[in-house]
Design an enzyme around this catalytic site. Structure first.
Site, PDB file in Angstrom:
ATOM      1  N   LYS A 105      -4.388   5.990  -5.768  1.00 16.53           N
ATOM      2  CA  LYS A 105      -4.084   7.099  -4.829  1.00 16.53           C
ATOM      3  C   LYS A 105      -4.642   8.427  -5.321  1.00 16.53           C
ATOM      4  O   LYS A 105      -4.991   9.286  -4.523  1.00 16.53           O
ATOM      5  CB  LYS A 105      -2.580   7.229  -4.623  1.00 16.53           C
ATOM      6  CG  LYS A 105      -1.868   7.686  -5.869  1.00 16.53           C
ATOM      7  CD  LYS A 105      -0.531   7.068  -6.088  1.00 16.53           C
ATOM      8  CE  LYS A 105      -0.143   7.153  -7.529  1.00 16.53           C
ATOM      9  NZ  LYS A 105       0.020   5.943  -8.235  1.00 16.53           N
ATOM     10  N   GLU A 129      -5.650  -0.210   0.701  1.00 12.47           N
ATOM     11  CA  GLU A 129      -4.306  -0.464   1.225  1.00 12.47           C
ATOM     12  C   GLU A 129      -3.210  -0.217   0.181  1.00 12.47           C
ATOM     13  O   GLU A 129      -2.147   0.334   0.484  1.00 12.47           O
ATOM     14  CB  GLU A 129      -4.233  -1.918   1.739  1.00 12.47           C
ATOM     15  CG  GLU A 129      -2.897  -2.310   2.316  1.00 12.47           C
ATOM     16  CD  GLU A 129      -2.480  -1.456   3.503  1.00 12.47           C
ATOM     17  OE1 GLU A 129      -3.156  -1.532   4.533  1.00 12.47           O
ATOM     18  OE2 GLU A 129      -1.500  -0.697   3.392  1.00 12.47           O
ATOM     19  N   VAL A 132      -1.060   3.435  -1.074  1.00 11.77           N
ATOM     20  CA  VAL A 132       0.190   4.001  -0.539  1.00 11.77           C
ATOM     21  C   VAL A 132       1.160   2.853  -0.276  1.00 11.77           C
ATOM     22  O   VAL A 132       0.812   1.883   0.398  1.00 11.77           O
ATOM     23  CB  VAL A 132      -0.041   4.759   0.787  1.00 11.77           C
ATOM     24  CG1 VAL A 132       1.281   5.323   1.313  1.00 11.77           C
ATOM     25  CG2 VAL A 132      -1.064   5.865   0.617  1.00 11.77           C
ATOM     26  N   GLU A 190       8.058   6.786 -16.157  1.00 10.15           N
ATOM     27  CA  GLU A 190       7.185   6.929 -17.324  1.00 10.15           C
ATOM     28  C   GLU A 190       7.890   7.807 -18.371  1.00 10.15           C
ATOM     29  O   GLU A 190       8.830   8.546 -18.041  1.00 10.15           O
ATOM     30  CB  GLU A 190       5.908   7.670 -16.918  1.00 10.15           C
ATOM     31  CG  GLU A 190       5.230   7.125 -15.699  1.00 10.15           C
ATOM     32  CD  GLU A 190       4.055   6.252 -16.047  1.00 10.15           C
ATOM     33  OE1 GLU A 190       3.517   6.407 -17.152  1.00 10.15           O
ATOM     34  OE2 GLU A 190       3.698   5.407 -15.215  1.00 10.15           O
ATOM     35  N   ASP A 201       3.158  12.553  -7.103  1.00 10.31           N
ATOM     36  CA  ASP A 201       2.778  11.190  -6.727  1.00 10.31           C
ATOM     37  C   ASP A 201       2.982  11.017  -5.215  1.00 10.31           C
ATOM     38  O   ASP A 201       2.094  10.520  -4.508  1.00 10.31           O
ATOM     39  CB  ASP A 201       3.627  10.189  -7.514  1.00 10.31           C
ATOM     40  CG  ASP A 201       3.397   8.757  -7.067  1.00 10.31           C
ATOM     41  OD1 ASP A 201       2.392   8.163  -7.482  1.00 10.31           O
ATOM     42  OD2 ASP A 201       4.216   8.249  -6.271  1.00 10.31           O
ATOM     43  N   LYS A 205       0.176  10.494  -1.797  1.00 16.92           N
ATOM     44  CA  LYS A 205       0.325   9.475  -0.750  1.00 16.92           C
ATOM     45  C   LYS A 205       0.496  10.148   0.616  1.00 16.92           C
ATOM     46  O   LYS A 205      -0.020   9.655   1.625  1.00 16.92           O
ATOM     47  CB  LYS A 205       1.507   8.570  -1.076  1.00 16.92           C
ATOM     48  CG  LYS A 205       1.253   7.757  -2.361  1.00 16.92           C
ATOM     49  CD  LYS A 205       2.512   7.149  -2.905  1.00 16.92           C
ATOM     50  CE  LYS A 205       2.264   6.355  -4.182  1.00 16.92           C
ATOM     51  NZ  LYS A 205       3.505   5.977  -4.867  1.00 16.92           N
TER      52      LYS A 205
HETATM   53  N1  LIG Z   1       1.520  -0.458 -11.389  1.00 14.70           N
HETATM   54  C1  LIG Z   1       1.867  -0.411 -10.115  1.00 14.70           C
HETATM   55  O1  LIG Z   1       2.923  -0.878  -9.712  1.00 14.70           O
HETATM   56  C2  LIG Z   1       0.941   0.244  -9.119  1.00 14.70           C
HETATM   57  C3  LIG Z   1       1.318   0.318  -7.760  1.00 14.70           C
HETATM   58  C4  LIG Z   1       0.440   0.877  -6.821  1.00 14.70           C
HETATM   59  C5  LIG Z   1      -0.777   1.365  -7.253  1.00 14.70           C
HETATM   60  N2  LIG Z   1      -1.105   1.315  -8.590  1.00 14.70           N
HETATM   61  C6  LIG Z   1      -2.400   1.835  -9.003  1.00 14.70           C
HETATM   62  O2  LIG Z   1      -3.181   0.766  -9.517  1.00 14.70           O
HETATM   63  C7  LIG Z   1      -4.041   1.250 -10.543  1.00 14.70           C
HETATM   64  C8  LIG Z   1      -3.845   0.433 -11.810  1.00 14.70           C
HETATM   65  O3  LIG Z   1      -2.508   0.590 -12.265  1.00 14.70           O
HETATM   66  P1  LIG Z   1      -1.885  -0.328 -13.428  1.00 14.70           P
HETATM   67  O4  LIG Z   1      -0.435  -0.050 -13.416  1.00 14.70           O
HETATM   68  O5  LIG Z   1      -2.375  -1.725 -13.285  1.00 14.70           O
HETATM   69  O6  LIG Z   1      -2.556   0.345 -14.729  1.00 14.70           O
HETATM   70  P2  LIG Z   1      -2.495  -0.183 -16.233  1.00 14.70           P
HETATM   71  O7  LIG Z   1      -1.470  -1.234 -16.398  1.00 14.70           O
HETATM   72  O8  LIG Z   1      -2.450   1.029 -17.103  1.00 14.70           O
HETATM   73  O9  LIG Z   1      -3.924  -0.892 -16.444  1.00 14.70           O
HETATM   74  C9  LIG Z   1      -5.124  -0.185 -16.521  1.00 14.70           C
HETATM   75  C10 LIG Z   1      -6.245  -1.125 -16.938  1.00 14.70           C
HETATM   76  O10 LIG Z   1      -7.474  -0.410 -16.864  1.00 14.70           O
HETATM   77  C11 LIG Z   1      -8.152  -0.503 -18.122  1.00 14.70           C
HETATM   78  N3  LIG Z   1      -8.806   0.797 -18.327  1.00 14.70           N
HETATM   79  C12 LIG Z   1      -8.283   2.030 -18.144  1.00 14.70           C
HETATM   80  N4  LIG Z   1      -9.212   2.983 -18.366  1.00 14.70           N
HETATM   81  C13 LIG Z   1     -10.353   2.318 -18.694  1.00 14.70           C
HETATM   82  C14 LIG Z   1     -11.660   2.762 -19.045  1.00 14.70           C
HETATM   83  N5  LIG Z   1     -11.987   4.042 -19.094  1.00 14.70           N
HETATM   84  N6  LIG Z   1     -12.592   1.808 -19.304  1.00 14.70           N
HETATM   85  C15 LIG Z   1     -12.279   0.490 -19.269  1.00 14.70           C
HETATM   86  N7  LIG Z   1     -11.045   0.024 -18.944  1.00 14.70           N
HETATM   87  C16 LIG Z   1     -10.096   0.931 -18.675  1.00 14.70           C
HETATM   88  C17 LIG Z   1      -7.099  -0.796 -19.177  1.00 14.70           C
HETATM   89  O11 LIG Z   1      -7.740  -1.483 -20.235  1.00 14.70           O
HETATM   90  P3  LIG Z   1      -6.910  -2.029 -21.525  1.00 14.70           P
HETATM   91  O12 LIG Z   1      -6.095  -3.186 -20.982  1.00 14.70           O
HETATM   92  O13 LIG Z   1      -7.936  -2.469 -22.487  1.00 14.70           O
HETATM   93  O14 LIG Z   1      -6.070  -0.869 -21.972  1.00 14.70           O
HETATM   94  C18 LIG Z   1      -6.126  -1.682 -18.359  1.00 14.70           C
HETATM   95  O15 LIG Z   1      -6.554  -3.022 -18.386  1.00 14.70           O
HETATM   96  C19 LIG Z   1      -3.712   2.754 -10.688  1.00 14.70           C
HETATM   97  O16 LIG Z   1      -4.616   3.501  -9.921  1.00 14.70           O
HETATM   98  C20 LIG Z   1      -2.313   2.850 -10.114  1.00 14.70           C
HETATM   99  O17 LIG Z   1      -2.034   4.141  -9.589  1.00 14.70           O
HETATM  100  C21 LIG Z   1      -0.282   0.754  -9.511  1.00 14.70           C
END
Ligand SMILES: NC(=O)c1ccc[n+]([C@@H]2O[C@H](COP(=O)([O-])OP(=O)(O)OC[C@H]3O[C@@H](n4cnc5c(N)ncnc54)[C@H](OP(=O)(O)O)[C@@H]3O)[C@@H](O)[C@H]2O)c1
Length: 429
Positions: A105, A129, A132, A190, A201, A205
């Protein structure tokens, strides 16, 4: 024989792992639905040595070019998070003719325009999708299923952390700091909770939803933002006594010739409203269209599998387009340039809680301050003593925000007013 479609995944964290899991577990059905077998070919991470689940069939890399320069990869899923390098990698993928899916987002709210321009230039699809409402379908419904409507109102509970905290404050009577600690312990908040509790946040959205619903670009800095950090147990109690619940809402309204307004703030919501029953970390988006009337989309706004559900749906849509050789994806739908209606010109009724000196004539002075500002009062209750002060709660009729602000300025300057403790909008009456 079904075609094979190869995907490059940027990020293998919470959502990335969920996407790999859903694509593996539902592979047979997905192949039937997409008309192609979808394979995650390469996955970009920072640390390729870290132990991870679901690694059997994927190849890890820490070099983005391994994905960008792979001609076999036709879809890139961005799940890194943050603005950079997510934005640059999505733009690069589009330049290379790859379709893009993201859940990010931050990038969509801030750089959606650049991404749509690039997608149009290279005739590739850009879908988001999951950005948000996590697993709740809302972007595609707005762009497709509800596109025959004129949308006039959106009210969304789009941040699970704050909804959990407000639910616990209401159910357990706990104060803000105690519920924040509990939310952090459970992994809902967090270590630095600012983006959630201060409303940014939800603002991102809100900007995305309003841009799509009103077909006009809403910039993030146009969205007025107030979080939940000032909500006290007293406000929750009065809301309950008066027949309301307190929710943090993303609100987007069409005020006709005056333009559209988009904002995030806590509201008093009648306890009979459908959004009032949305509890804990659940999200919901309530909207009004001139054909459908009122509709509400409810579900899990975050989490590995719910968010993966939305990401995988976007991937399947793009795979279908590839299989069917469809080369005109739905692009940017912001074809209007609507004026932005300033917050001061919006209207609603308000709940105001004051601490005042306990002396004769105070109620009269307060009523005069409201009256001189064109704010008429629906009810005033003098409720209890707080130390040496009396606590007064007023609920106004529907008034202009600028008039309420004027009343608040006058009240703050009165010697008999110790402090205005809270001013909260009352919505949806
Ligand atoms: N979590 C949720 O419930 C949720 C819900 C809706 C939307 N989102 C969105 O989905 C996205 C991902 O969220 P997440 O919770 O899955 O994040 P996360 O758990 O922090 O995972 C991020 C991943 O990206 C990799 N990464 C980050 N920066 C990098 C870079 N510069 N180069 C290479 N790899 C990199 C990390 O690698 P490493 O594993 O090696 O550290 C990790 O595997 C975000 O935009 C978030 O806003 C998340």
């Amino acid at each position: 024989m079904a075609k094979d479609i190869y995907v490059g995944l940027l990020g293998f964290g919470t959502v990335g792992t969920g996407v790999v899991r859903v694509l593996q577990e539902n592979a047979e059905d997905i192949a039937q639905k997409a008309g192609a077998r979808i394979h995650i070919k390469k996955v970009l991470v920072r640390d390729i040595t870290k132990k991870r689940e679901y690694l059997e069939k994927v190849e890890l890399t820490n070099r983005p070019e391994d994905i960008m320069d792979d001609p076999e990869i036709s879809i890139v899923i961005e799940l890194l998070g943050g603005l950079h390098p997510s934005r640059e990698l999505m733009l690069q993928a589009m330049e290379k003719g790859k379709q893009v899916v993201t859940a990010n987002k931050d990038v969509v709210a801030q750089f959606g325009h650049d991404l749509f321009d690039m997608a149009e230039k290279h005739n590739v699809a850009f879908r988001f999708e999951a950005s948000v409402g996590g697993g709740i379908p809302i972007i595609t419904p707005l762009k497709e299923c509800l596109t025959g409507n004129r949308i006039s109102d959106i009210m969304g509970i789009v941040n699970g952390t704050t909804n959990y905290m407000l639910t616990k404050m209401a159910e357990d009577g706990s104060d803000y700091n105690a519920v924040l600690k509990e939310a952090q312990r459970l992994g809902y908040a967090e270590a630095n909770p600012a983006a959630d509790v201060e409303g940014m946040d939800a603002a991102r959205k809100a900007a995305i939803l309003a841009s799509i619903a009103f077909n006009t670009r809403i910039q993030l800095d146009q969205v007025s933002v107030e979080g939940i950090t000032n909500i006290e147990p007293a406000d929750i109690n009065y809301a309950n006594q008066l027949g309301y619940v307190i929710k943090l809402l993303a609100v987007a309204k069409d005020y006709g010739d005056r333009g559209v307004n988009v904002r995030v703030h806590p509201v008093f919501l009648p306890s009979s409203h459908p959004l009032a029953s949305v509890k804990d970390v659940f999200n919901a988006i309530f909207l009004r269209g001139n054909a459908i009337g009122d509709a509400m989309f409810y579900g899990r706004g975050a989490g590995s599998l719910p968010t993966a559900s939305a990401v995988v749906a976007d991937v399947i849509s793009e795979a279908r387009d590839i299989v069917n050789d469809q080369s005109s994806p739905i692009g940017c739908t912001c074809y209007n340039k609507r004026p932005f209606c300033p917050l001061e010109d919006t209207e609603s009724s308000y709940y105001v809680r004051l601490h005042v000196k306990d002396e004769p004539g105070v109620l009269g002075a307060i009523a005069t301050a409201f009256g001189d500002s064109n704010v008429s009062l629906k009810s005033v209750i003098q409720t209890r003593m707080v130390g040496t002060n009396a606590e007064i709660v007023a609920v106004t009729h529907v008034v202009k925000h600028s008039h309420l602000q004027k009343a608040a300025d006058i009240l703050s300057s009165l010697a008999v007013v110790d402090k205005i403790r809270s001013v909260i909008r009352v919505e949806a009456e």
